[in-house]
Write a protein that holds these residues in place. Sequence first.
Motif, PDB file in Angstrom:
ATOM      1  N   TYR A   1      -4.342  -4.619   3.021  1.00 36.70           N
ATOM      2  CA  TYR A   1      -4.041  -3.590   2.044  1.00 36.70           C
ATOM      3  C   TYR A   1      -5.016  -2.410   1.765  1.00 36.70           C
ATOM      4  O   TYR A   1      -4.630  -1.424   1.739  1.00 36.70           O
ATOM      5  CB  TYR A   1      -3.730  -4.256   0.675  1.00 36.70           C
ATOM      6  CG  TYR A   1      -3.517  -3.294  -0.622  1.00 36.70           C
ATOM      7  CD1 TYR A   1      -2.432  -2.995  -0.802  1.00 36.70           C
ATOM      8  CD2 TYR A   1      -4.599  -3.080  -1.485  1.00 36.70           C
ATOM      9  CE1 TYR A   1      -2.240  -2.078  -2.019  1.00 36.70           C
ATOM     10  CE2 TYR A   1      -4.267  -2.348  -2.728  1.00 36.70           C
ATOM     11  CZ  TYR A   1      -2.938  -1.903  -2.924  1.00 36.70           C
ATOM     12  OH  TYR A   1      -2.768  -1.227  -3.903  1.00 36.70           O
ATOM     13  N   GLU A   2      -6.336  -2.931   2.004  1.00 37.52           N
ATOM     14  CA  GLU A   2      -7.462  -1.982   1.573  1.00 37.52           C
ATOM     15  C   GLU A   2      -8.187  -1.554   2.741  1.00 37.52           C
ATOM     16  O   GLU A   2      -9.086  -0.678   2.690  1.00 37.52           O
ATOM     17  CB  GLU A   2      -8.508  -2.464   0.542  1.00 37.52           C
ATOM     18  CG  GLU A   2      -7.746  -2.220  -0.766  1.00 37.52           C
ATOM     19  CD  GLU A   2      -8.706  -2.609  -1.906  1.00 37.52           C
ATOM     20  OE1 GLU A   2      -8.711  -1.610  -2.844  1.00 37.52           O
ATOM     21  OE2 GLU A   2      -9.635  -3.203  -1.884  1.00 37.52           O
TER      22      GLU A   2
ATOM     23  N   HIS B   1       1.899   1.560  -3.498  1.00 37.71           N
ATOM     24  CA  HIS B   1       1.145   2.010  -4.732  1.00 37.71           C
ATOM     25  C   HIS B   1       0.655   3.466  -4.234  1.00 37.71           C
ATOM     26  O   HIS B   1       0.185   4.253  -5.271  1.00 37.71           O
ATOM     27  CB  HIS B   1      -0.090   1.062  -4.644  1.00 37.71           C
ATOM     28  CG  HIS B   1       0.501  -0.307  -5.018  1.00 37.71           C
ATOM     29  ND1 HIS B   1      -0.355  -1.541  -4.517  1.00 37.71           N
ATOM     30  CD2 HIS B   1       1.380  -0.752  -5.718  1.00 37.71           C
ATOM     31  CE1 HIS B   1       0.279  -2.607  -5.167  1.00 37.71           C
ATOM     32  NE2 HIS B   1       1.499  -2.107  -5.555  1.00 37.71           N
ATOM     33  N   ASP B   2       0.692   3.955  -3.028  1.00 40.16           N
ATOM     34  CA  ASP B   2       0.345   5.292  -2.811  1.00 40.16           C
ATOM     35  C   ASP B   2       1.275   6.157  -3.052  1.00 40.16           C
ATOM     36  O   ASP B   2       1.067   7.481  -2.830  1.00 40.16           O
ATOM     37  CB  ASP B   2      -0.145   5.407  -1.209  1.00 40.16           C
ATOM     38  CG  ASP B   2      -1.443   4.778  -1.043  1.00 40.16           C
ATOM     39  OD1 ASP B   2      -2.254   4.550  -2.122  1.00 40.16           O
ATOM     40  OD2 ASP B   2      -1.949   4.399   0.036  1.00 40.16           O
TER      41      ASP B   2
ATOM     42  N   LEU C   1      -5.771  -8.706   1.107  1.00 41.57           N
ATOM     43  CA  LEU C   1      -6.330  -7.533   0.879  1.00 41.57           C
ATOM     44  C   LEU C   1      -6.984  -6.870   1.993  1.00 41.57           C
ATOM     45  O   LEU C   1      -6.871  -5.527   1.689  1.00 41.57           O
ATOM     46  CB  LEU C   1      -7.488  -8.323  -0.088  1.00 41.57           C
ATOM     47  CG  LEU C   1      -8.271  -7.240  -0.714  1.00 41.57           C
ATOM     48  CD1 LEU C   1      -7.645  -6.204  -1.717  1.00 41.57           C
ATOM     49  CD2 LEU C   1      -9.638  -7.897  -1.393  1.00 41.57           C
ATOM     50  N   GLU C   2      -7.423  -7.399   2.999  1.00 42.89           N
ATOM     51  CA  GLU C   2      -7.816  -6.613   3.971  1.00 42.89           C
ATOM     52  C   GLU C   2      -6.562  -5.719   4.750  1.00 42.89           C
ATOM     53  O   GLU C   2      -7.065  -4.414   4.979  1.00 42.89           O
ATOM     54  CB  GLU C   2      -8.326  -7.483   5.326  1.00 42.89           C
ATOM     55  CG  GLU C   2      -8.856  -6.696   6.497  1.00 42.89           C
ATOM     56  CD  GLU C   2      -9.585  -7.412   7.575  1.00 42.89           C
ATOM     57  OE1 GLU C   2     -10.398  -7.070   8.218  1.00 42.89           O
ATOM     58  OE2 GLU C   2      -9.289  -8.646   7.517  1.00 42.89           O
TER      59      GLU C   2
ATOM     60  N   ARG D   1     -13.072  -6.976  -5.356  1.00 38.80           N
ATOM     61  CA  ARG D   1     -11.537  -6.537  -5.436  1.00 38.80           C
ATOM     62  C   ARG D   1     -10.781  -7.706  -5.104  1.00 38.80           C
ATOM     63  O   ARG D   1      -9.683  -8.158  -5.746  1.00 38.80           O
ATOM     64  CB  ARG D   1     -11.150  -5.994  -4.287  1.00 38.80           C
ATOM     65  CG  ARG D   1     -11.917  -4.318  -4.338  1.00 38.80           C
ATOM     66  CD  ARG D   1     -11.393  -3.449  -5.300  1.00 38.80           C
ATOM     67  NE  ARG D   1     -10.794  -2.396  -5.012  1.00 38.80           N
ATOM     68  CZ  ARG D   1     -10.258  -1.466  -5.625  1.00 38.80           C
ATOM     69  NH1 ARG D   1     -10.723  -1.146  -6.822  1.00 38.80           N
ATOM     70  NH2 ARG D   1      -9.203  -0.717  -5.060  1.00 38.80           N
TER      71      ARG D   1
ATOM     72  N   ARG E   1       0.717  -1.232  -0.167  1.00 38.66           N
ATOM     73  CA  ARG E   1      -0.014  -0.222  -0.109  1.00 38.66           C
ATOM     74  C   ARG E   1       1.073   1.128   0.032  1.00 38.66           C
ATOM     75  O   ARG E   1       0.495   2.269  -0.627  1.00 38.66           O
ATOM     76  CB  ARG E   1      -0.950  -0.062   1.132  1.00 38.66           C
ATOM     77  CG  ARG E   1      -1.909   1.175   1.145  1.00 38.66           C
ATOM     78  CD  ARG E   1      -2.858   1.244   2.433  1.00 38.66           C
ATOM     79  NE  ARG E   1      -1.844   1.416   3.508  1.00 38.66           N
ATOM     80  CZ  ARG E   1      -1.706   0.577   4.541  1.00 38.66           C
ATOM     81  NH1 ARG E   1      -2.071  -0.698   4.091  1.00 38.66           N
ATOM     82  NH2 ARG E   1      -1.051   1.098   5.595  1.00 38.66           N
TER      83      ARG E   1
ATOM     84  N   ARG F   1     -13.552  -6.761  -0.141  1.00 34.91           N
ATOM     85  CA  ARG F   1     -14.673  -6.523  -1.147  1.00 34.91           C
ATOM     86  C   ARG F   1     -14.646  -7.556  -1.982  1.00 34.91           C
ATOM     87  O   ARG F   1     -13.601  -7.803  -2.607  1.00 34.91           O
ATOM     88  CB  ARG F   1     -14.845  -4.941  -1.623  1.00 34.91           C
ATOM     89  CG  ARG F   1     -15.166  -3.983  -1.008  1.00 34.91           C
ATOM     90  CD  ARG F   1     -15.368  -2.847  -1.445  1.00 34.91           C
ATOM     91  NE  ARG F   1     -13.879  -2.145  -1.844  1.00 34.91           N
ATOM     92  CZ  ARG F   1     -13.875  -1.073  -2.646  1.00 34.91           C
ATOM     93  NH1 ARG F   1     -14.627  -0.583  -3.359  1.00 34.91           N
ATOM     94  NH2 ARG F   1     -12.450  -0.626  -2.836  1.00 34.91           N
TER      95      ARG F   1
ATOM     96  N   GLU G   1     -10.530  -3.639   3.979  1.00 38.29           N
ATOM     97  CA  GLU G   1     -11.521  -4.261   4.168  1.00 38.29           C
ATOM     98  C   GLU G   1     -11.457  -5.261   3.030  1.00 38.29           C
ATOM     99  O   GLU G   1     -10.364  -5.246   2.154  1.00 38.29           O
ATOM    100  CB  GLU G   1     -12.989  -3.276   3.796  1.00 38.29           C
ATOM    101  CG  GLU G   1     -12.734  -2.467   2.397  1.00 38.29           C
ATOM    102  CD  GLU G   1     -13.776  -1.751   2.184  1.00 38.29           C
ATOM    103  OE1 GLU G   1     -14.940  -2.245   2.810  1.00 38.29           O
ATOM    104  OE2 GLU G   1     -13.828  -0.634   1.323  1.00 38.29           O
TER     105      GLU G   1
END
Length: 313
Positions: free
Chosen positions: A243-244, A132-133, A240-241, A251, A129, A248, A246
């Motif tokens: 990373y984001e 990517h940010d 994924l949780e 995703r 993350r 979804r 949550e």
Amino acid sequence: MPVDATIRGELHDELVRAMQKVPELAGRALTLTPLSGGITNRNFRVEAAGTAERWVIRLAGNDTHLLGISREVEHAATVAAAGVGVGPEVTAFIRPEGYLVTRFIVGTPVSDEAVHRPDTLRRVGDSLRRIHDGPAIPGLFIPLRIVEAYRALALARGVSIPAAYDAAAAVGRRIEMACLASPLELRPCHNDLLNANFIDDGSRIRIIDWEYAGMGDPFFDLGNFSINHELIADEDAILLEAYEGEVRQERLARLTLMRIVSDFREAMWGVLQQGISTLDIDFAAYAAAGFDRLLRNAAEPRFERALAEVGGA
């Protein structure tokens, strides 16, 4: 100057001459020690008389530009990754040789077993993350265009394209159509997330080897990491949780599709290497294994569900 026995002669002299351009190393007695890992490059730890600091110098392999690698992009990506606390600090980029000199990261390798632990997955998700940010980097990484380029380059070098390519390309087109229905903003990506490229510095998972970096789909990084370590569905959800924040379903489905795209790119990397590499590695078998896993995963119901979830998102 002290010299490791495995790098005496012309290579040692060349590296020492090049490192005289680095103010922190110029005029010092240097000790160079080969580092393990890597297929297309050579890396050496550098120790300099009069300081406890250590560095790494990275030498590109032959014809790596044919694999889509730009040393200028690698340099920029490593600087960007260092800026967000994930990559190694860049000390110098030596031109015209294209040697990248970075600070040696003190830490421990991340084992195959450790990768599957929930705490490691969360820390990997955090590091990705951050990347990517982070700031944009020069260069693009569009994997389905890359496999087409690899095919053309391999053919030009007399390499036979595996029969599985056509079926894989058909799968790739279906994935591309689904993703076009739900486009994502391009982000800076690493694109080669093997655990050999991870170092645990005690507080964060650091990532090295940015030669395939470029602006691309961030879920390629997630899928690439997932398939390279054969994560199960529950582990994908943990990643994924982290990373984001949550999980979804659409995703998670995109991550599933990018696992297959990653294998396609990796398989074709192995095909092209048959025409350019001088290493004693069975790249034909490597490519075949990638195609086998790709087509096996594309035949599962999970793939069809993922296509529908991404395409309808």
